[in-house]
Design a protein around this motif. Structure first.
Motif, PDB file in Angstrom:
ATOM      1  N   HIS A  62       7.214   5.842  11.797  1.00  0.00           N
ATOM      2  CA  HIS A  62       6.246   4.486  11.858  1.00  0.00           C
ATOM      3  C   HIS A  62       7.056   3.525  11.015  1.00  0.00           C
ATOM      4  CE1 HIS A  62       4.057   8.534  11.763  1.00  0.00           C
ATOM      5  NE2 HIS A  62       3.365   8.037  12.791  1.00  0.00           N
ATOM      6  N   PRO A  63       8.030   2.708  11.707  1.00  0.00           N
ATOM      7  CA  PRO A  63       8.994   1.823  10.948  1.00  0.00           C
ATOM      8  C   PRO A  63       8.261   0.370  10.847  1.00  0.00           C
ATOM      9  CG  PRO A  63       9.596   2.240  13.133  1.00  0.00           C
ATOM     10  CD  PRO A  63       8.320   3.139  13.117  1.00  0.00           C
ATOM     11  N   TYR A  64       7.299   0.188  10.147  1.00  0.00           N
ATOM     12  CA  TYR A  64       6.438  -0.715  10.130  1.00  0.00           C
ATOM     13  C   TYR A  64       6.280  -1.249   8.685  1.00  0.00           C
ATOM     14  CZ  TYR A  64       5.326   0.821  14.694  1.00  0.00           C
ATOM     15  OH  TYR A  64       4.948   1.360  15.941  1.00  0.00           O
ATOM     16  N   ASN A  65       6.742  -2.346   8.276  1.00  0.00           N
ATOM     17  CA  ASN A  65       6.527  -3.093   6.769  1.00  0.00           C
ATOM     18  C   ASN A  65       5.440  -4.053   6.817  1.00  0.00           C
ATOM     19  OD1 ASN A  65       8.909  -1.913   6.511  1.00  0.00           O
ATOM     20  ND2 ASN A  65      10.177  -3.619   6.294  1.00  0.00           N
ATOM     21  N   VAL A  66       4.299  -3.635   6.389  1.00  0.00           N
ATOM     22  CA  VAL A  66       2.842  -4.306   6.395  1.00  0.00           C
ATOM     23  C   VAL A  66       2.632  -4.783   5.076  1.00  0.00           C
ATOM     24  CG1 VAL A  66       0.516  -4.194   7.010  1.00  0.00           C
ATOM     25  CG2 VAL A  66       2.089  -2.850   8.292  1.00  0.00           C
ATOM     26  N   PHE A  67       2.369  -5.944   4.945  1.00  0.00           N
ATOM     27  CA  PHE A  67       2.024  -6.786   3.752  1.00  0.00           C
ATOM     28  C   PHE A  67       0.507  -7.082   3.920  1.00  0.00           C
ATOM     29  CE2 PHE A  67       6.426  -7.841   4.310  1.00  0.00           C
ATOM     30  CZ  PHE A  67       6.904  -7.815   3.189  1.00  0.00           C
ATOM     31  N   ASP A  68       0.027  -7.013   2.585  1.00  0.00           N
ATOM     32  CA  ASP A  68      -1.560  -7.269   2.318  1.00  0.00           C
ATOM     33  C   ASP A  68      -1.744  -8.355   1.134  1.00  0.00           C
ATOM     34  OD1 ASP A  68      -4.422  -6.974   2.633  1.00  0.00           O
ATOM     35  OD2 ASP A  68      -4.194  -5.439   1.068  1.00  0.00           O
ATOM     36  N   PHE A  69      -2.526  -9.379   1.367  1.00  0.00           N
ATOM     37  CA  PHE A  69      -2.678 -10.459   0.237  1.00  0.00           C
ATOM     38  C   PHE A  69      -3.966 -10.047  -0.267  1.00  0.00           C
ATOM     39  CE2 PHE A  69      -4.625 -14.473  -0.827  1.00  0.00           C
ATOM     40  CZ  PHE A  69      -3.902 -14.824  -1.674  1.00  0.00           C
ATOM     41  N   THR A  70      -4.269 -10.173  -1.589  1.00  0.00           N
ATOM     42  CA  THR A  70      -5.234  -9.808  -2.371  1.00  0.00           C
ATOM     43  C   THR A  70      -5.424 -11.094  -3.540  1.00  0.00           C
ATOM     44  OG1 THR A  70      -4.374  -8.331  -4.052  1.00  0.00           O
ATOM     45  CG2 THR A  70      -5.352  -7.421  -2.038  1.00  0.00           C
ATOM     46  N   LEU A  71      -6.524 -11.189  -3.908  1.00  0.00           N
ATOM     47  CA  LEU A  71      -6.790 -12.318  -4.885  1.00  0.00           C
ATOM     48  C   LEU A  71      -6.295 -11.982  -6.313  1.00  0.00           C
ATOM     49  CD1 LEU A  71     -10.178 -13.814  -3.517  1.00  0.00           C
ATOM     50  CD2 LEU A  71      -7.949 -14.562  -3.222  1.00  0.00           C
ATOM     51  N   ASP A  72      -6.355 -10.563  -6.657  1.00  0.00           N
ATOM     52  CA  ASP A  72      -5.930 -10.111  -7.943  1.00  0.00           C
ATOM     53  C   ASP A  72      -5.022  -8.761  -7.680  1.00  0.00           C
ATOM     54  OD1 ASP A  72      -7.829  -8.071  -7.503  1.00  0.00           O
ATOM     55  OD2 ASP A  72      -9.511  -9.598  -8.404  1.00  0.00           O
ATOM     56  N   ARG A  73      -4.726  -8.332  -8.887  1.00  0.00           N
ATOM     57  CA  ARG A  73      -3.889  -6.830  -9.073  1.00  0.00           C
ATOM     58  C   ARG A  73      -5.097  -5.794  -9.164  1.00  0.00           C
ATOM     59  NH1 ARG A  73       0.968  -4.624 -12.613  1.00  0.00           N
ATOM     60  NH2 ARG A  73       2.078  -3.572 -10.689  1.00  0.00           N
ATOM     61  N   HIS A  74      -6.241  -6.142  -8.815  1.00  0.00           N
ATOM     62  CA  HIS A  74      -7.007  -4.821  -8.968  1.00  0.00           C
ATOM     63  C   HIS A  74      -6.860  -3.824  -8.252  1.00  0.00           C
ATOM     64  CE1 HIS A  74     -11.288  -2.684  -9.447  1.00  0.00           C
ATOM     65  NE2 HIS A  74     -10.957  -3.375 -10.510  1.00  0.00           N
ATOM     66  N   ARG A  75      -7.244  -2.637  -8.466  1.00  0.00           N
ATOM     67  CA  ARG A  75      -7.106  -1.265  -7.449  1.00  0.00           C
ATOM     68  C   ARG A  75      -7.773  -1.387  -6.248  1.00  0.00           C
ATOM     69  NH1 ARG A  75      -9.590   4.006 -10.394  1.00  0.00           N
ATOM     70  NH2 ARG A  75     -11.686   3.575  -9.951  1.00  0.00           N
ATOM     71  N   ASN A  76      -8.751  -2.480  -6.100  1.00  0.00           N
ATOM     72  CA  ASN A  76      -9.265  -2.542  -4.753  1.00  0.00           C
ATOM     73  C   ASN A  76      -8.288  -2.716  -3.763  1.00  0.00           C
ATOM     74  OD1 ASN A  76     -12.035  -2.144  -6.176  1.00  0.00           O
ATOM     75  ND2 ASN A  76     -12.354  -4.309  -6.197  1.00  0.00           N
ATOM     76  N   GLY A  77      -7.204  -3.409  -3.868  1.00  0.00           N
ATOM     77  CA  GLY A  77      -6.273  -3.815  -2.979  1.00  0.00           C
ATOM     78  C   GLY A  77      -5.826  -2.474  -2.334  1.00  0.00           C
ATOM     79  N   VAL A  97      -1.654 -12.840  16.606  1.00  0.00           N
ATOM     80  CA  VAL A  97      -1.040 -11.542  16.418  1.00  0.00           C
ATOM     81  C   VAL A  97      -1.766 -10.601  15.630  1.00  0.00           C
ATOM     82  CG1 VAL A  97       1.137 -12.729  16.772  1.00  0.00           C
ATOM     83  CG2 VAL A  97       0.299 -12.203  14.519  1.00  0.00           C
ATOM     84  N   GLU A  98      -2.991 -11.152  14.981  1.00  0.00           N
ATOM     85  CA  GLU A  98      -3.665 -10.389  13.981  1.00  0.00           C
ATOM     86  C   GLU A  98      -4.081  -8.840  14.552  1.00  0.00           C
ATOM     87  OE1 GLU A  98      -7.463 -10.497  10.887  1.00  0.00           O
ATOM     88  OE2 GLU A  98      -6.970 -12.234  12.131  1.00  0.00           O
ATOM     89  N   PRO A  99      -4.578  -8.677  15.608  1.00  0.00           N
ATOM     90  CA  PRO A  99      -4.743  -7.684  16.256  1.00  0.00           C
ATOM     91  C   PRO A  99      -3.428  -6.543  16.223  1.00  0.00           C
ATOM     92  CG  PRO A  99      -5.762  -8.940  17.670  1.00  0.00           C
ATOM     93  CD  PRO A  99      -5.025  -9.946  16.890  1.00  0.00           C
ATOM     94  N   LEU A 100      -2.269  -7.063  16.350  1.00  0.00           N
ATOM     95  CA  LEU A 100      -1.117  -6.284  16.432  1.00  0.00           C
ATOM     96  C   LEU A 100      -0.710  -5.850  15.019  1.00  0.00           C
ATOM     97  CD1 LEU A 100       1.135  -5.214  18.485  1.00  0.00           C
ATOM     98  CD2 LEU A 100       2.467  -7.181  17.665  1.00  0.00           C
ATOM     99  N   TYR A 101      -1.221  -6.735  14.062  1.00  0.00           N
ATOM    100  CA  TYR A 101      -0.991  -6.444  12.621  1.00  0.00           C
ATOM    101  C   TYR A 101      -1.842  -5.416  12.124  1.00  0.00           C
ATOM    102  CZ  TYR A 101      -1.826  -7.364   7.453  1.00  0.00           C
ATOM    103  OH  TYR A 101      -2.247  -7.099   6.076  1.00  0.00           O
ATOM    104  N   HIS A 102      -3.071  -5.310  12.562  1.00  0.00           N
ATOM    105  CA  HIS A 102      -3.934  -4.311  12.229  1.00  0.00           C
ATOM    106  C   HIS A 102      -3.312  -2.880  12.589  1.00  0.00           C
ATOM    107  CE1 HIS A 102      -6.730  -6.466  10.126  1.00  0.00           C
ATOM    108  NE2 HIS A 102      -6.919  -7.343  11.037  1.00  0.00           N
ATOM    109  N   LEU A 103      -2.931  -2.914  13.885  1.00  0.00           N
ATOM    110  CA  LEU A 103      -2.329  -1.792  14.542  1.00  0.00           C
ATOM    111  C   LEU A 103      -1.347  -1.244  13.924  1.00  0.00           C
ATOM    112  CD1 LEU A 103      -2.304   0.260  16.913  1.00  0.00           C
ATOM    113  CD2 LEU A 103      -1.063  -1.304  18.335  1.00  0.00           C
ATOM    114  N   MET A 104      -0.256  -2.109  13.245  1.00  0.00           N
ATOM    115  CA  MET A 104       0.839  -1.752  12.407  1.00  0.00           C
ATOM    116  C   MET A 104       0.340  -1.041  11.378  1.00  0.00           C
ATOM    117  SD  MET A 104       3.140  -5.168  12.989  1.00  0.00           S
ATOM    118  CE  MET A 104       4.224  -4.801  11.648  1.00  0.00           C
ATOM    119  N   ALA A 105      -0.727  -1.461  10.739  1.00  0.00           N
ATOM    120  CA  ALA A 105      -1.374  -1.119   9.462  1.00  0.00           C
ATOM    121  C   ALA A 105      -1.694   0.539   9.692  1.00  0.00           C
ATOM    122  CB  ALA A 105      -2.362  -1.814   8.923  1.00  0.00           C
TER     123      ALA A 105
END
Length: 523
Positions: free
Chosen positions: A289-304, A243-251
């Motif tokens: 655009h009623p989507y809740n999209v989560f994103d995982f990062t390795l730290d809290r740096h603003r790069n996320g 489902v990753e392609p659908l996830y990227h479309l939601m983003a």
């Protein structure tokens, strides 16, 4: 004891120094008390942010209600209406409520929508015999009663037999038998044992109901077929890959929103020695655009957020985390603030300045009262109401905050809450110039609380791939919850059809678009 100097100026200097030390000590004590209260509330206190004075009032009302409930009730006092009124026939709505109450179904929503199995109970020929004359009694009617039954889930073994066909004539002529085998439906996981329904149940249980996989392992074992948690984890990763392609479309759709709300929390990740404090971020799209999209990062740096919001340039609703500053400035976004965060800081400092806290919370409550009045309005109407009612209240509150700041010592806990408000005043005022901007960021904070609940039950993710899997599957289940969809039903349909879906048909499987099709009323 050292001798005091005779010089008046020297004595004044000593007194001033002692007064300064006393003020510093008093401020330090206040700060420690506020910190202690914050920790006690985190572990033992109520979740709601309320002033202690309001909590005391609620406790008084509760005690009064308990005392009143213990008093004996006299029959004369219990009469709710005169005798002549009580004899009046009930209205149809009253009759229906009385009927449901008598059947014990007051709190059973959608009772009538459940599938029905009817059992007819009859007397045998012997039981129908009349005890008086011995004749057969005739049926004169029936009585109806209801039960609700539940049948636990069960496993099924689906056997696929693919018939093979060959051409006898071609084989006789020496051209080969031209063998062809009947196709079976595409599997969600290639050469995998798990069917779409089982996969969707595991994903829904973990990412919508927050059941850790070891509990699911026990539940499955009770139902007669044990599935190791390691296998379930691999299957979740396979579903996320599908489902990753659908996830990227939601983003992509979220970044088309006029307002994006965001928040983050710790997502522990297993590593050698101890877990690492990785982060899970959420980005909520607007109503279009009623989507809740989560994103995982390795730290809290603003790069996320910089990476996720790389081409976004409208309104970002967030807390005061400094990591957003570079993103907002670089993309020329509008930064909107959260009044719930300010309210929480004032309540935490209440004991240090009770009267200031009471007045501040009262004025913030007036802003929320206006928002309650504006609920359901169009954006233009909501903006007009905010301009008329909220903006003047903001001006009064700001003047009071400036006056209070002058009265308090710089390190006073309430002074820190006031400084936070004044430093964030421009973002906090954005909602009064844009009718689409919410007054607070509570929607994204609620999604973070669900991540925290999953974290509490499952403890950590195993590696960066596990974090990415959690982000993708949480995005699907959270968006289903936002759209009031059954995630199990949606995921089952998605896993059945996605393997054969062309890339240009992918938008039709977005949760909101699928809902329009699945629940369309036939003409």
């Amino acid at each position: 004891m050292s001798k005091l100097p005779d010089d008046p100026d020297a004595l004044k200097a000593i007194i001033m120094r002692l007064q300064g030390e006393r003020d510093d000590l008093h401020t330090t004590n206040l700060r420690l008390q506020v910190e202690l209260d914050r920790l006690k509330k985190r572990y033992y206190g109520p979740r709601a942010d309320r002033l202690e004075t309001m909590t005391d009032l609620a406790q008084m009302l509760l005690s009064f209600a308990e005392a009143l409930d213990q008093k004996p009730v006299h029959p004369e006092d219990a009469a709710g209406s005169p005798p002549e009124q009580s004899q009046q026939p009930q209205q149809p709505a009253q009759q229906q409520r009385h009927l449901e109450k008598s059947k014990g179904r007051r709190n059973l929503a959608k009772f009538e929508n459940l599938p029905t199995t009817t059992f007819v109970h009859e007397l045998s020929a012997e039981q129908r015999a009349c005890p008086c004359c011995g004749g057969q009694r005739k049926e004169i009617g029936s009585e109806q009663s209801w039960q609700i039954e539940y049948h636990p889930g069960h496993f099924e073994r689906l056997e696929h037999i693919r018939k093979k066909y060959a051409c006898a004539a071609c084989e006789t002529e020496g051209d080969g038998p031209q063998i062809k085998t009947a196709a079976k439906p595409e599997a969600a996981i290639e050469k995998g044992l798990a069917g779409p329904g089982l996969l969707s149940f595991i994903v829904t249980s973990k990412f919508a109901d927050y059941l850790p996989l070891y509990r699911l392992e026990d539940i499955f074992a009770r139902q007669g077929f044990e599935i190791a948690r390691g296998t379930q984890s691999i299957w979740c990763g396979d579903v996320a890959d599908l489902v990753e392609p659908l996830y990227h479309l939601m983003a992509v759709r979220v970044r088309l929103s006029h307002v994006v709300a965001t928040d983050d929390t710790i997502m522990p990740m297993l590593q050698q020695g101890k877990t690492a404090n990785a982060r899970m971020w959420v980005y909520l799209g607007d109503g279009d655009h009623p989507y809740n999209v989560f994103d995982f990062t390795l730290d809290r740096h603003r790069n996320g957020p910089t990476h996720f919001l790389k081409d976004y340039n409208q309104v970002l609703l967030a807390d005061a985390y400094g990591g957003y500053n570079g993103v907002v400035a670089g993309n020329q976004m509008t930064r909107a603030g959260c009044w719930a965060h300010l309210r929480r800081k004032v309540i935490e400092a209440e004991k240090a300045a009770p009267e200031i806290a009471r007045q501040t919370i009262s004025m913030i409550a007036s802003l929320y009262a206006t928002e309650k009045q504006a609920a359901g309005m169009a954006e233009a109407e909501r903006l007009k109401l905010r301009e008329e009612q909220s903006r003047p209240q903001l001006a009064v509150l700001r003047e009071k905050l400036l006056d209070w700041k002058q009265e308090l010592l710089p390190r006073h806990p309430m002074a820190e809450a006031i400084s936070y408000a004044l430093s964030q005043w421009q973002p906090l005022s954005v909602f009064c110039s844009d009718g689409a901007v919410p007054i607070d960021n509570n929607a994204s904070e609620r999604e973070m609380k669900r991540i925290v609940l999953n974290r509490k039950n499952s403890l950590f993710v195993g590696n960066p791939r596990g974090g990415k899997t959690a982000a993708i599957l949480a995005s699907i289940t959270s968006t289903c919850r936002r759209l009031d969809l059954d995630p199990h039903r949606y995921l089952t349909q998605l896993l059945v059809n996605l393997p054969t879906t062309a890339p240009n048909q992918l938008p039709a499987w977005l949760p909101d678009q699928w809902k329009l099709t699945a629940f369309a009323q036939p003409e």
